[in-house]
Design a protein around this motif. Sequence first.
Motif, short mmCIF file in Angstrom:
data_model
loop_
_atom_site.label_atom_id
_atom_site.label_comp_id
_atom_site.label_asym_id
_atom_site.label_seq_id
_atom_site.Cartn_x
_atom_site.Cartn_y
_atom_site.Cartn_z
N GLY A 142 0.66 -1.30 -0.14
CA GLY A 142 0.05 -0.07 0.12
C GLY A 142 0.89 1.24 -0.04
O GLY A 142 0.56 1.92 -0.57
N THR A 143 2.08 1.18 0.80
CA THR A 143 2.65 2.50 1.02
C THR A 143 3.65 2.67 -0.32
O THR A 143 3.63 3.72 -0.87
CB THR A 143 3.88 2.02 1.87
N LEU A 144 3.97 1.68 -0.99
CA LEU A 144 4.78 1.62 -2.25
C LEU A 144 3.51 2.36 -3.38
O LEU A 144 4.00 3.23 -4.18
CB LEU A 144 5.14 0.37 -2.68
N LYS A 199 1.91 6.35 -7.07
CA LYS A 199 0.62 7.17 -7.60
C LYS A 199 1.25 8.78 -7.31
O LYS A 199 1.23 9.44 -8.32
CB LYS A 199 -0.64 6.86 -6.91
N GLY A 200 1.68 9.12 -6.00
CA GLY A 200 2.05 10.55 -5.79
C GLY A 200 3.15 10.87 -6.66
O GLY A 200 3.10 11.91 -7.17
N ALA A 201 4.12 10.11 -6.87
CA ALA A 201 5.44 10.76 -7.33
C ALA A 201 5.43 10.14 -9.07
O ALA A 201 6.10 10.66 -9.75
CB ALA A 201 6.68 10.17 -6.69
N ASN A 202 4.24 9.89 -9.47
CA ASN A 202 3.87 9.31 -10.89
C ASN A 202 5.36 8.49 -11.65
O ASN A 202 5.82 8.93 -12.37
CB ASN A 202 4.13 10.61 -11.73
#
Lengths: 474, 616
Positions: free
Chosen positions: A242-244, A249-252
């Motif tokens: 989940g973290t990864l 997602k966040g850092a594209n």
Amino acid sequence: MNRRGSLIKNLDWITIMLYVILVFLGWINIYAAVYNEDHQSILDATQRYGKQLIWIGAAFFIAIIILTIDSKFYSAFAYPTLIIMICLLLAVLMFGVEVNGARSWFQLGSIRFQPAEFAKFATCLAIARYLSQYNFKIHKIKSLFITGLILFTPAVLILMQNDTGSALVYSVFILVLYREGLSGFILLLVLLAALLFVFTLIYSSFTVSILIIAMAAVSFKIINVPIKQIAIALATLTGSFGTLWLINKGANLEFSNFSLVVISTILNAVPFLIYIYRQKITKAALILLILIGSLFYTFSVSYIFNQILEPHQQERINELLGIQSDPYGAGYNVNQSKIAIGSGGFSGKGFLNGTQTKFNFVPEQSTDFIFCTVGEEWGFLGSGLVLLLHLGLILRLLFLAEKQRSSFSRIYGYGVASILFFHLAINVGMTIGLAPVIGIPLPFFSYGGSSLWSFTILLFIFIRLDANRLELLR
Amino acid sequence: MNNYSNRRFIIGGIFAFVILIFLIRLVNLQIVDDQYKLSAESNSQRRVTQYAARGLIYDRNGKLLVYNQAAYDLMIIPRQVKTFDTLDFCKLLDIEKDDVIQRIKKAKKHSRYRSSIFMKQISSERYAVLQEKLYKFQGFFVQTRTLRKYPYHNAAHTLGYLGEVNDRHIKKDNYYTQGDYIGKSGIESTYESVLRGAKGLKVYWVDVYNRIKGSFHNGRLDKNAIEGKNITTTLDIKLQEYGEELMQNKKGGIVAIEPKTGEILVKLSSPGYDPEMFVGRAMSENYRKLANNDTLRPLFDRSMMATYPPGSIFKLINALVGLQEGIITPQTKFQCHDGYHAGRFTMGCHHHKSPLDLKESIQQSCNSYYANTFRNILDAPKFGSVSESYTNWRRHVTSFGFGSRLGTDLPSELTGFIPKASYHAKQLRTKNWKSLNIVSMAIGQGPLLITPLQMANMVSCIANRGYYHIPHIVKSIGENNKIDSSFIKKNYTTIDPKYFDPVIEGMDLVINGGEGSTGRSAAIKDIEVCGKTGTVENPHGDDHSVFVAFAPKDNPKIALVVYVENGVWGSRYAAPIAGLMIEKYLKGEISKNKKYLEKRMLDADLIHTKKIKKDE
């Protein structure tokens, strides 16, 4: 005692009868497959059925010669025979002619000859000879290496001729090795690899990776790892995934979900390994190893599939697995073949009354797709009978092999049975849409001198060895 | 004995298990599942190819150039043929009994089970009668296909024609089967894959009376045909038509290009033929007639496949190279006393005032001026040797598209010939050849060979002041307007744009310069036409007449070349025809004061009159 007389008495006539019946049925079906009103005589040598009769005559002659040779000869000359065959395979790569994209034929005048067909019995003899050595231990590195060498040398050479089908035949020797003591675990691993390959192609690598992890969790439970530990492991795994996923997602970063699973599994494997080491549960380590190995294998499947297989091979596999449906393109042959067989119904349309096979809808109807003619004209009764005759022959070979006192004869018998089985399974499987379209002949049925003779040689060497089983202990 | 003998049960079990699965599958395929069943024994299926309608071809203004018309082929499946009333059959088709037997034999040879063509392209009237009686003739059926139709009877070379595929086509592309049609030349050939679409297939049940009972397996095996895409060409068919009229009874070609885009407006080769001649059953006979029995070679596309020496129009190129290399300036003057003299060598020129500057030299087409310029280019010390400076000159020349294929989207384009330095060395048998040896190239003679398409492209370069688009024939395909990107690219020549203006001034004078101008007959009221005449020496007969032009001078809309074989002087036929073409294109009609010229051109006959002369 009259030696010749005892030889005839000792021959296994059941096997010989099965052989003769199969060859005869094959010939009749070739006649029906390429039936031509202008050449109605089944003896007309300008047509394939006439020619096949000549090949059959020659095959009987070859069989007799094989039976008259002393049985010691076959084990004594096992290695030289293989070496000669390997030389022929090399020669065909250089001097052979290309037929249907495979450079696997010698052409002498109007006669064509395919060495790959004959390499099968030579390999079979050599494997039997090697495995039957006194004090042979299959799990020694050296044994495995030499066994691999005997099998892979002809297989690779045949692969280089672009004849993938004939090369794949050599994979069936794993059954022979299994009979001679190869760990069942390896057989299971091979099965697992095959299943993963198929699943990865049908479903996404991500789905398959979840499946693998679930299977690992179940395996841990089976070997009595406490359920609490498994739950913790799964929870941390999900957590890190989940973290990864969020970071991705966040850092594209555009990592695939699947590679995230692999990364988090490897991260989690470290503390787990430490735990296993402390608790000294070796089985758990093995499962973990298989888990990680499977993940990497899954990862490489799509690579192997896209980079190493050729487009037509990809299409055939996709078609088989139902990933792609193209009844006019890659799936054309199989679709037509299924229609031909299906249209035969329970009792068939009758001899020479098949329309599907005669309209030229089914390609290669007298060679690789001969089973279509059987299915269309003789119906379920006929095609079932042909399958059972083949199965009967193969099981008879297993039965005889187990009776051998000499391990050379036994191993050779298993080799013959396995090779026949592989051809039967792939050939019939492809005509009914259960196996990918790999062009290998149906033993004793398909049109062609090379294949008929090679199966005859393969079989009759064993019949000759079997006739001597009471005299020899080798 | 060894410990693993129990494993025989596992191995045997695997074998039996697989065969069991196969048997279950067979039960399913052959007994349970109905979709594979064939019903009654007497039924059989018929596979009918659905031929895709070939794409239509339009001109640049949306006028239809090529469309399709239905035609009917009578097909036969030999295996299904039962005895029939031959007399009735022969009467229906208007053929002899022996012919019927021959045709059936031929079909049997192809395949007994597959359909093949029994008789090609039956007229629709005959088809109507046949359709009603077909039930009497088992094994026969009619397949619909299309033939090409041409509303205009022009531009045959450009449009191309269709022909039956041969074994080579079938081997190369398995899309084709015996009896299919394929584009053999022109647009039909280069855009074959776009125009043809994709064949479809329909499989029907037919009963014992040869009647269609319905779709086989509910259309499981059917495949719809996909129509070919339509093509809009760059041709202006009205102008093409006019050009063909003007060129009637003359040998030669016209190529007109829109310089800004490279679009081919007109491309004609005279004498030509009516595209309708290559349609249908008359085709093979007509082809033989045109190919073998016509000394005028109407099938030969002179616009791209004839290579001519360019003659005086090539002086424009030498002027531009001279300017670029700083050998001459617009003010440079050379003497001319009825020709160019060097030692004992003389190259004649007509009588005109002397000396001339650059503009005037173009206007007067002075040979001497260009002999001097060309030799000065080759003898310029900055290149070291004649051979080196020739190679540099050739680099400039080939940048106009000479000496290689331009890369147009029509087949059979020829390269022409601009010799390399080594060619001269070989011809003259010395490495130290002199500029004087090849001085005839100064005025476009000697070994130079150029196609009319390349000449038109050269004018296009000049009109654009230094670049060209590869001339092309297709404006758009199907719904989207995209054409090959190579046609959008500007190809620059090695000449600086500023050097084009003095040359264009000279070309203006050729037409509008009054006394001494060689191309006055191409002049048009209110439009500034720029051009250049050429007269090409022809050792086999009368000289060839050539004229290149573009208009208007600023913002050119058309650039063209007119080449009239045996037209004697550029000013006699080529220039007036070029003028008329430009006027027709830019104004839409010919002004009254030029009607006499138009009539003279239409009436001029350079083919038959000569024969009459010979007969006398």
